[in-house]
Structures are given as structure tokens and as C-alpha cells.
Design an enzyme around this catalytic site. Structure first.
Site, PDB file in Angstrom:
ATOM      1  N   SER A  78       7.655   1.193   0.879  1.00 29.41           N
ATOM      2  CA  SER A  78       6.404   1.947   1.027  1.00 29.41           C
ATOM      3  C   SER A  78       5.703   1.671   2.332  1.00 29.41           C
ATOM      4  O   SER A  78       4.716   2.328   2.659  1.00 29.41           O
ATOM      5  CB  SER A  78       5.429   1.559  -0.083  1.00 29.41           C
ATOM      6  OG  SER A  78       6.065   1.421  -1.296  1.00 29.41           O
ATOM      7  N   THR A 188       1.287   2.033  -0.903  1.00 31.97           N
ATOM      8  CA  THR A 188       0.485   1.464   0.180  1.00 31.97           C
ATOM      9  C   THR A 188      -0.102   0.084  -0.145  1.00 31.97           C
ATOM     10  O   THR A 188      -0.565  -0.129  -1.256  1.00 31.97           O
ATOM     11  CB  THR A 188      -0.702   2.427   0.403  1.00 31.97           C
ATOM     12  OG1 THR A 188      -0.178   3.719   0.578  1.00 31.97           O
ATOM     13  CG2 THR A 188      -1.570   2.001   1.541  1.00 31.97           C
ATOM     14  N   THR A 206       0.918   1.726   5.565  1.00 29.77           N
ATOM     15  CA  THR A 206       1.860   2.457   4.715  1.00 29.77           C
ATOM     16  C   THR A 206       2.863   3.226   5.566  1.00 29.77           C
ATOM     17  O   THR A 206       2.580   3.545   6.731  1.00 29.77           O
ATOM     18  CB  THR A 206       1.094   3.457   3.821  1.00 29.77           C
ATOM     19  OG1 THR A 206       1.985   4.036   2.875  1.00 29.77           O
ATOM     20  CG2 THR A 206       0.466   4.592   4.619  1.00 29.77           C
ATOM     21  N   ARG A 216       2.805  14.602   8.699  1.00 33.14           N
ATOM     22  CA  ARG A 216       1.825  14.404   7.626  1.00 33.14           C
ATOM     23  C   ARG A 216       1.168  13.020   7.742  1.00 33.14           C
ATOM     24  O   ARG A 216       1.829  12.012   7.979  1.00 33.14           O
ATOM     25  CB  ARG A 216       2.528  14.529   6.278  1.00 33.14           C
ATOM     26  CG  ARG A 216       1.607  14.339   5.060  1.00 33.14           C
ATOM     27  CD  ARG A 216       1.633  12.918   4.531  1.00 33.14           C
ATOM     28  NE  ARG A 216       0.909  12.777   3.286  1.00 33.14           N
ATOM     29  CZ  ARG A 216       0.615  11.608   2.722  1.00 33.14           C
ATOM     30  NH1 ARG A 216       1.003  10.488   3.285  1.00 33.14           N
ATOM     31  NH2 ARG A 216      -0.066  11.554   1.598  1.00 33.14           N
ATOM     32  N   VAL A 217      -0.144  12.999   7.600  1.00 36.65           N
ATOM     33  CA  VAL A 217      -0.895  11.743   7.566  1.00 36.65           C
ATOM     34  C   VAL A 217      -1.684  11.728   6.269  1.00 36.65           C
ATOM     35  O   VAL A 217      -2.290  12.740   5.898  1.00 36.65           O
ATOM     36  CB  VAL A 217      -1.841  11.642   8.778  1.00 36.65           C
ATOM     37  CG1 VAL A 217      -2.777  10.454   8.643  1.00 36.65           C
ATOM     38  CG2 VAL A 217      -1.036  11.532  10.077  1.00 36.65           C
ATOM     39  N   GLY A 218      -1.670  10.600   5.586  1.00 33.26           N
ATOM     40  CA  GLY A 218      -2.414  10.484   4.328  1.00 33.26           C
ATOM     41  C   GLY A 218      -3.764   9.834   4.541  1.00 33.26           C
ATOM     42  O   GLY A 218      -4.386   9.966   5.594  1.00 33.26           O
ATOM     43  N   ASP A 219      -4.211   9.120   3.533  1.00 34.84           N
ATOM     44  CA  ASP A 219      -5.535   8.487   3.570  1.00 34.84           C
ATOM     45  C   ASP A 219      -5.542   7.146   4.292  1.00 34.84           C
ATOM     46  O   ASP A 219      -6.576   6.708   4.804  1.00 34.84           O
ATOM     47  CB  ASP A 219      -6.024   8.254   2.132  1.00 34.84           C
ATOM     48  CG  ASP A 219      -5.053   7.356   1.356  1.00 34.84           C
ATOM     49  OD1 ASP A 219      -3.824   7.607   1.404  1.00 34.84           O
ATOM     50  OD2 ASP A 219      -5.509   6.395   0.704  1.00 34.84           O
ATOM     51  N   THR A 239      -4.909   3.503  -2.914  1.00 33.07           N
ATOM     52  CA  THR A 239      -3.476   3.727  -2.952  1.00 33.07           C
ATOM     53  C   THR A 239      -3.224   4.974  -3.785  1.00 33.07           C
ATOM     54  O   THR A 239      -4.075   5.392  -4.555  1.00 33.07           O
ATOM     55  CB  THR A 239      -2.765   2.498  -3.557  1.00 33.07           C
ATOM     56  OG1 THR A 239      -1.360   2.713  -3.534  1.00 33.07           O
ATOM     57  CG2 THR A 239      -3.185   2.238  -4.986  1.00 33.07           C
ATOM     58  N   GLY A 240      -2.058   5.567  -3.607  1.00 35.82           N
ATOM     59  CA  GLY A 240      -1.743   6.762  -4.380  1.00 35.82           C
ATOM     60  C   GLY A 240      -1.663   7.988  -3.488  1.00 35.82           C
ATOM     61  O   GLY A 240      -1.390   7.871  -2.293  1.00 35.82           O
ATOM     62  N   GLY A 242      -2.489  10.338  -1.052  1.00 33.15           N
ATOM     63  CA  GLY A 242      -3.500  10.245  -0.004  1.00 33.15           C
ATOM     64  C   GLY A 242      -4.333  11.496   0.173  1.00 33.15           C
ATOM     65  O   GLY A 242      -5.522  11.416   0.502  1.00 33.15           O
TER      66      GLY A 242
HETATM   67  N1  GLY Z   1      -1.683   6.459   0.045  1.00 37.53           N
HETATM   68  C1  GLY Z   1      -0.650   6.602   0.964  1.00 37.53           C
HETATM   69  C2  GLY Z   1      -0.414   7.963   1.424  1.00 37.53           C
HETATM   70  O1  GLY Z   1      -0.701   8.905   0.710  1.00 37.53           O
HETATM   71  O2  GLY Z   1       0.082   8.114   2.521  1.00 37.53           O
END
Ligand code: GLY
Length: 334
Positions: A78, A188, A206, A216-219, A239-240, A242
Site C-alpha cells: 500500500s 495508507t 501511500t 490519480r491523487v487521493g486524500d 485511510t480508505g 481517498g
Molecule cells: N487513502 C489512500 C488513497 O485513496 O489514495
């Protein structure tokens, strides 16, 4: 057989699932220094952070060196080395760091660098900026002595090739992949520490959603979403999935709720409930999200949308794993 999800609303009855540790962790039983992280396997990261905190080190150094542990672990799929790649086979990492003075640094979609969090810290300490992305972030890292490496290990490459054969090439498939991955191992790492000088810092890192769309970029690298720290109030991390954490500025929402008197656990639950209100229960119960939080007194808490989220804690009392309370009861059957 197709996978089916059976979901039952447990809402306000969630405390019935509390373990004794949870009662302790969500009480006024405060202690410092202390470090908390998303997910049980990150107890190894906490142990590193604790080495620093217990030797009178700063929360900033503790979270930085703590999250470097899973970044360097090829068996952690991860984060960092060995992370699951995007759908084209590129491992791209996101990370951020925030200290007690609200200094912030972040990198997004960074390829070839094991310790994205260290680059984020350099952005914070050596540039007038707060975020670097993609090729610019890579060039900045290389100019500052970081080594270019291949993060796609034989195992993560084999998993990706298997996914290419069996999965649909669409974004919703990746959302389901991350849910499965969260259940199989963890996601994450978000970490927050309170040091002996009463200062808070946090870090989050992460490789993002497995088989995501390129770019793609998450949170996780977004200050206020994946991580937020306010040295007057407390800190939170996520986490989870994003996309959903960003939608509610999850970590900032939690810190603001603590500012207005919520306990860390109540504040994490409030963020989960906010997303349920926005998405509706039917959609929300398909999304795994977990939050951890700590306030300025060292009181800690966590809460998740679905079961199986855990928080790892380390303090002078030793290591502790907390099974998070959650909003929806869910079991996934094949
Ligand atoms: N929480 C990690 C992501 O969605 O990238």
C-alpha cells in the site's frame, strides 16, 4: 460466485462492539509522548516513532521516521517500495507532513522514490512551496540526492499482471480493489505523534488506490483531507477511499470538531456521518473509510464506516491495537 455485500445499519449501537482497549483509548486516560497510526501492521512504524519520542525527540522526527518503515517494506503493498501500481504499471506515491507550527509539505504522483515522505519534508523545509507533483517532484528529489529506484517489485508486478487479465479497465473496479485490499492487508499509513514538549506533528504516505487511473491523487497528500494537525487542538488522519475523504476534508473536519468540544472518537464519527449524509446510506455503506485522531491532551480515538479498521498506538504503556468502532455492519461473501 459473485461477491455480495450484506450490510446492516448499526449506527448508534456501535459501542456494543467496543473492546476494553477502546474504552481505555477513548477515555480521559491521557499520556504523552504517544504515537498513533492507521492499521495494526503499522505497529512496526509506531515502534520506530517511539524510539525517537522516548529519546526526547520531536514529534516531527518521530512521524517522519515512523512512516519511512512501511515505505521501505517491499511486503507492504500500500505504501512506497512494492506498492500496487496504477493501471499502466507505474507505482506513483503520495505523501505529506505537517508540524506543530503549521508548516506543511506534500508530494503527489511521485514515481521512483521510496521515501516520498522525506521529499515532502524537504518541500516543507527547503522551498517556498507546499506541494510538488509528478515530474517536478521527481526532479526536485533527484536534485536533492534521492536515488531513482524501481518500486515495482516482482510480487506487485505479478499482482498487477493478474489484475490486467481478470479485471475491467474502469475506475469503479479499482474502488472495489481497494476495498478488497483493505480487508486483506491494510491501506495508507497516517501517523500522528504528541511529543514530550506537547507538540503535535503528522505524516501520511501511500501508493494510493491499486490500479488507479494514471495521474490519480487521493486524500493522503492533501493537507486537510488525509492529514491535519493544529497544535492548539489536535490532529487527525485518514485511510480508505481517498476520493470520499477529500469530499469532506476529513481530517480538517475532525480537528475542527475537536476544537468545538468533541472527543477524538466523537469527531471521527462526525466525519463519517457527514459523508453518509452527503452520499446517502446505500452508497456510503459500500465505502471503507477510517479516521484516527488525537487531541492536545493525548486523548485518542478512531472510527470507520465499515468493520475491520484498526488503530495502532504506542506510548510508555507499550504497544496497543484498537479495533475501531464502525457505523455499518458488513460482511463480504464470495
Ligand atoms: N487513502 C489512500 C488513497 O485513496 O489514495
Amino acid at each position: 460466485m459473485n461477491r455480495r455485500t450484506f450490510v446492516k445499519l448499526v449506527g448508534a449501537y456501535a459501542p456494543a462492539f467496543a473492546l476494553p482497549q477502546q474504552l481505555l483509548a477513548n477515555s480521559n486516560d491521557t499520556i504523552k509522548p504517544i504515537v498513533i497510526s492507521t492499521w495494526e501492521p503499522n505497529k512496526k512504524a509506531n515502534a520506530k516513532a517511539w524510539e525517537i519520542l522516548s529519546a526526547h525527540g520531536s514529534a516531527l522526527d518521530a512521524v517522519h521516521q515512523g512512516v519511512m518503515v512501511p515505505e521501505a517494506d517491499p511486503d507492504d503493498h500500500s505504501v512506497g517500495l512494492g506498492g500496487h501500481p496504477d493501471r499502466d504499471g507505474h507505482v506513483t506515491c503520495d505523501a505529506c507532513i505537517m508540524d506543530h507550527l503549521a508548516n506543511i509539505g506534500s508530494v503527489m504522483c511521485l514515481e521512483h522514490i521510496v521515501h516520498a515522505v522525506s521529499v515532502a519534508r524537504l518541500v516543507m523545509e527547503k522551498t517556498p512551496h507546499v506541494q510538488l507533483v509528478g515530474e517536478g517532484a521527481l526532479q526536485f528529489a533527484l536534485l536533492n540526492g534521492f536515488k531513482k529506484e524501481n518500486l515495482l517489485t516482482p510480487k506487485s508486478e505479478a499482482d498487477w499482471k493478474k489484475w490486467l487479465k481478470t479485471s475491467k479497465y474502469d475506475p469503479m473496479t479499482t474502488v472495489r480493489d481497494i476495498e478488497k485490499r483493505i480487508k486483506e492487508s491494510h491501506d495508507t499509513i497516517g501517523m500522528i505523534a504528541l511529543d514530550e514538549n506537547n507538540n503535535l506533528s503528522g505524516a501520511c504516505t501511500t501508493s494510493g488506490m491499486a490500479y488507479k487511473l494514471p495521474g490519480r491523487v487521493g486524500d493522503s497528500p492533501i493537507i486537510g483531507a488525509g492529514l491535519y494537525v493544529d497544535n492548539e487542538v489536535g490532529g487527525a488522519s485518514a485511510t480508505g477511499v481517498g476520493e470520499e475523504v477529500v469530499r469532506i476534508c476529513g481530517s480538517h473536519t475532525i480537528v475542527e470538531a475537536m476544537r468545538h468540544g468533541k472527543s477524538p472518537k466523537e469527531a471521527c464519527k462526525l466525519a463519517i456521518e457527514r459523508l453518509i449524509k452527503i452520499k446517502g446510506a446505500e452508497k456510503a455503506k459500500e465505502i471503507q473509510l477510517g479516521f484516527i485522531a488525537i487531541n492536545k491532551s493525548g486523548e485518542i480515538g478512531c472510527y470507520s464506516m465499515l468493520p475491520e479498521f484498526t488503530m495502532a498506538v504506542h506510548s510508555a504503556k507499550g504497544e496497543q491495537i484498537i479495533n475501531s468502532d464502525y457505523f455499518f455492519e458488513s460482511s463480504i461473501k464470495k
